[in-house]
Enzyme design. Structure first.
Site, PDB file in Angstrom:
ATOM      1  N   LYS A   1       0.812  -1.210   0.000  1.00  0.00           N
ATOM      2  CA  LYS A   1       0.000   0.000   0.000  1.00  0.00           C
ATOM      3  C   LYS A   1       0.850   1.266   0.000  1.00  0.00           C
ATOM      4  CE  LYS A   1      -0.616   0.330   5.024  1.00  0.00           C
ATOM      5  NZ  LYS A   1       0.093   1.601   5.185  1.00  0.00           N
ATOM      6  N   THR A   2       1.983   1.264   0.721  1.00  0.00           N
ATOM      7  CA  THR A   2       2.818   2.465   0.751  1.00  0.00           C
ATOM      8  C   THR A   2       3.379   2.766  -0.628  1.00  0.00           C
ATOM      9  OG1 THR A   2       3.411   1.942   3.038  1.00  0.00           O
ATOM     10  CG2 THR A   2       4.739   3.604   1.914  1.00  0.00           C
TER      11      THR A   2
ATOM     12  N   ASP B   1      -3.678   7.451   4.431  1.00  0.00           N
ATOM     13  CA  ASP B   1      -3.160   6.117   4.725  1.00  0.00           C
ATOM     14  C   ASP B   1      -3.819   5.593   6.003  1.00  0.00           C
ATOM     15  OD1 ASP B   1      -1.643   3.831   4.548  1.00  0.00           O
ATOM     16  OD2 ASP B   1       0.162   4.726   5.403  1.00  0.00           O
ATOM     17  N   GLU B   2      -3.879   4.268   6.148  1.00  0.00           N
ATOM     18  CA  GLU B   2      -4.455   3.612   7.344  1.00  0.00           C
ATOM     19  C   GLU B   2      -5.859   4.151   7.627  1.00  0.00           C
ATOM     20  OE1 GLU B   2      -3.076   1.114   8.468  1.00  0.00           O
ATOM     21  OE2 GLU B   2      -0.896   1.273   8.373  1.00  0.00           O
TER      22      GLU B   2
ATOM     23  N   GLN C   1      -7.706  -5.035   9.537  1.00  0.00           N
ATOM     24  CA  GLN C   1      -6.652  -4.607  10.455  1.00  0.00           C
ATOM     25  C   GLN C   1      -7.097  -3.424  11.323  1.00  0.00           C
ATOM     26  OE1 GLN C   1      -2.418  -4.959   9.034  1.00  0.00           O
ATOM     27  NE2 GLN C   1      -3.400  -4.874   7.022  1.00  0.00           N
TER      28      GLN C   1
ATOM     29  N   ARG D   1       2.140 -10.515  10.582  1.00  0.00           N
ATOM     30  CA  ARG D   1       3.455  -9.887  10.770  1.00  0.00           C
ATOM     31  C   ARG D   1       4.578 -10.829  10.342  1.00  0.00           C
ATOM     32  NH1 ARG D   1       1.874  -5.718   9.842  1.00  0.00           N
ATOM     33  NH2 ARG D   1      -0.034  -6.880   9.467  1.00  0.00           N
TER      34      ARG D   1
END
Length: 670
Positions: free
Chosen positions: A32-33, A213-214, A244, A601
């Site tokens: 995504k980044t 973002d997020e 998430q 993770r």
């Protein structure tokens, strides 16, 4: 995350979409980044001036990293003027420019948590629980854009009415102090833009395009700020993952994802489902687990990295056995593979779970870094008692003297300490030696002088005991003499906090008892033990060792956004994960998302542990494995001691042989 050589079709579509609002559903590890940074570059190439592009995220670290990546992609000169910030930084900028419109003077102050707590103490008194409840309620009201008047009107019981009244008084005092608090950095800009058309149009013309973002972590105020800044054109891209969303406890509203579809009927949705981080077995477990939640947008993560290693479930007798097992497994794996320590992470639901892990790592001489919580030696009660021990072995330690002289309270006030410091400076003495000096008597009231003398005589007696008695015995006597356990109970915010602090005291006592002898069985004196303890403290706090040489210890919440080759997720038990409070509140979905975050993770391997028994409030209680373990694909798990799982006998035997070889290698290294 591992860099992707090029954008995949879904990522490319998200970058190129500029016609109307866009929601990018970005699964864990899906790049995504990279999408955000490439989209910023695409916007600039499409004619948007960087100064009219705003990218918004949640932490200063994330904002810095994003700006660095954009600069590397576009070039520093081309990226000049680009606005990358947190929501709160953006709100602060707006308030500074519009301070008159919101009734503030230039140079207004920003209250931090301690400032806010002191103000609430003035309004509500010294009841820590009452202040905490009021602070929590006020923060939630501001995040939901509820005014003091609306909070009062909606109060349905006396406790809520009292909090609402405190909210009103709190805001009036902030205004009188020309101050805002952290939540006001969003609350007040949103109120201004909603009520002042000229200000709204002025700020809408400031930004040509906004990226968030997020997005799943936004609260009500952040969502409204996005809508007010983008206006009718709705020129924005938000990137998020409802699977998430784990911050509802601090105001995040995962429902903001579905709200977008209702508020923006022409919203486009693009899913990023290819994961570049984890192997297949890990993703299969994550996908199967999250199917237990109701979701507005379904997605299934997949990876081209191969199946990898099966997930392991390791039953343990208790938390001590769990810590020994995890550290032994970790060290054995490291010896076999040659990995850096930084390739390993231990994740847990609650901060207190790190204590036994830290203890075993310290005893094995293994470096570690605690994130999302305080290291053992940073806890106030540990620092208090270490301060006493430092003073006992070194009466010239003025810092230790000042920390402990009034702890617990001995009614030795600032004026007394000021006179003591002046006298010590004139005579060239330490504060401890000055406190028992005959020449001090004429400078202090009799009561203050007597209390100082009593303290030095008592401490001198413990110093003499330390020359012949075990360090653990000296610490136990010290704690009893000053009534430290009772003081902790009296000053803790609540019984649970008191219990946690008392457990830390128990842990320090146990450490001193274990360290009372050297490897040959010869007793160590107090000086030697405190020196060793001080060295551990320094090593715990130093930051000059690279992360690759330290095991990562962190909560599941703190692990969000991070990734590690090998993950040990401890405490997969009922009452811990899912947490008992969440079970009582019927909030299993967020707990399931929390475990989903933990699973995703891991890059290469994941082991989950649970205890059959665990200490809770001083007593051993039986534990049951987490219900979530039963939701994972059984045929792809290696559940130790259970038949019918994916474990193969030859794999277990091979792992056992490798484990033994690893331990032998460690012993040979020593």
């Amino acid at each position: 995350m591992a860099a992707t050589p090029k954008l995949n079709p879904q990522q490319r579509a998200a970058v190129r979409h500029l016609d109307g609002p866009l929601l990018v559903l970005a699964g864990a590890g899906s790049g995504k980044t990279g999408v955000i940074t490439h989209k910023i570059a695409h916007l600039a190439a499409s004619g948007f001036a960087p100064s009219r592009i705003a990218a918004v995220t949640f932490t200063n670290k994330a904002a810095r990293e994003m700006k660095t990546r954009v600069s590397a992609l576009m070039g520093a000169r081309e990226a000049a003027g680009l606005q990358v910030s947190t929501f709160h930084s953006l709100g602060l900028r707006l308030l500074r420019e519009e301070h008159r419109a919101v009734g503030l003077k230039p140079g207004f102050s920003i209250f931090d948590a301690e400032d806010s707590d002191k103000l609430l103490a003035e309004l509500l008194g010294r009841d820590a629980e009452l202040r905490k409840a009021a602070r929590f309620a006020i923060s939630n009201w501001k995040s939901a854009l509820v005014s003091p008047e609306a909070a009062m009107a909606g109060a349905e019981d006396e406790a809520t009415s009292r909090a609402a009244r405190a909210y009103g008084e709190y805001q009036r005092h902030l205004s009188a102090y020309n101050a805002v608090d952290f939540d006001d950095l969003l609350y007040r800009p949103v109120r201004l833009l909603a009520e002042d058309r000229e200000a709204r149009e002025r700020w809408q013309s400031r930004f040509g395009y906004i990226l968030v973002d997020e997005y799943q972590d936004t609260n009500g105020a952040q969502y409204e700020l996005l809508k007010l800044l983008t206006g009718p054109r709705a020129a924005f891209t938000v990137v998020g993952d409802d699977d998430q969303s784990i911050y509802a406890w601090r105001g995040a509203r995962p429902g903001n994802l579905s709200q977008l579809s209702r508020d923006f009927p022409h919203l486009q949705v693009i899913k990023l489902e290819q994961n570049y981080r984890s192997c297949g077995y890990i993703l299969n477990a994550a996908n199967r687990l999250i199917e237990g939640n109701e979701r507005v947008f379904d997605k299934t993560l997949w990876s081209a990295l191969g199946p990898g290693e099966r997930l392991r479930v390791l039953p343990c007798a208790d938390e001590a056995g769990e810590a020994e097992r995890v550290v032994s497994e970790l060290l054995s794996h490291r010896v076999r593979t040659g990995n850096d320590l930084g390739a390993y992470a231990v994740l847990y639901r609650s901060n207190h779970q790190s204590r036994p892990i830290e203890r075993v790592l310290r005893e094995r001489g293994i470096g570690y870094r605690v994130s999302g919580g305080r290291s053992f030696f940073e806890r106030a009660e540990v620092r208090d008692l270490v301060g006493y021990l430092r003073l006992l072995v070194n009466p010239d330690d003025d810092a230790a003297f000042l920390r402990v002289i009034n702890l617990p309270r001995r009614e030795i006030g600032p004026a007394t300490l000021e006179q003591l410091g002046r006298y010590a400076g004139e005579r060239g003495l330490s504060l401890f030696d000055a406190a028992r000096g005959i020449g001090l008597a004429g400078r202090l009231p009799d009561r203050s002088g007597r209390r100082l003398m009593e303290f030095t005589e008592w401490a001198g007696g413990l110093m003499r005991r330390g020359e012949s008695e075990p360090a653990g015995a000296v610490l136990r006597q010290l704690i009893a003499d000053i009534g430290y356990r009772d003081w902790l109970r009296e000053t803790a915010a609540n019984p649970k906090a008191a219990q946690r602090r008392l457990e830390n005291v128990d842990e320090l006592e146990a450490w001193l008892a274990r360290s009372g002898e050297d490897d040959t069985g010869k007793p160590r004196d107090l000086h030697e033990v405190v020196a060793q303890l001080g060295l551990l403290n320094i090593l715990d706090q130093r930051d000059d060792t690279p992360d690759r040489d330290k095991v990562h210890l962190l909560t599941l919440h703190a692990a969000k956004g991070l990734e590690f080759d090998h993950v040990y997720l401890v405490g997969a038990e009922e009452g811990l994960l899912p947490h008992a409070n969440s079970v009582a509140d019927d909030n299993l979905e967020e707990e399931r998302r929390l475990l989903y975050v933990g699973i995703t993770r891991a890059r290469k391997s994941l082991s989950l542990t649970f205890c059959r028994q665990r200490q809770r409030q001083g007593s051993a209680v039986d534990c049951a494995p987490s219900r979530f373990l039963e939701e994972l694909p059984a045929d792809e798990l290696e559940w130790e001691g259970r038949s019918g799982t994916g474990a193969q006998p030859e794999n277990a035997r091979e792992r056992g042989r490798a484990h033994l070889a690893g331990l032998k290698a460690l012993l040979n290294e020593g």
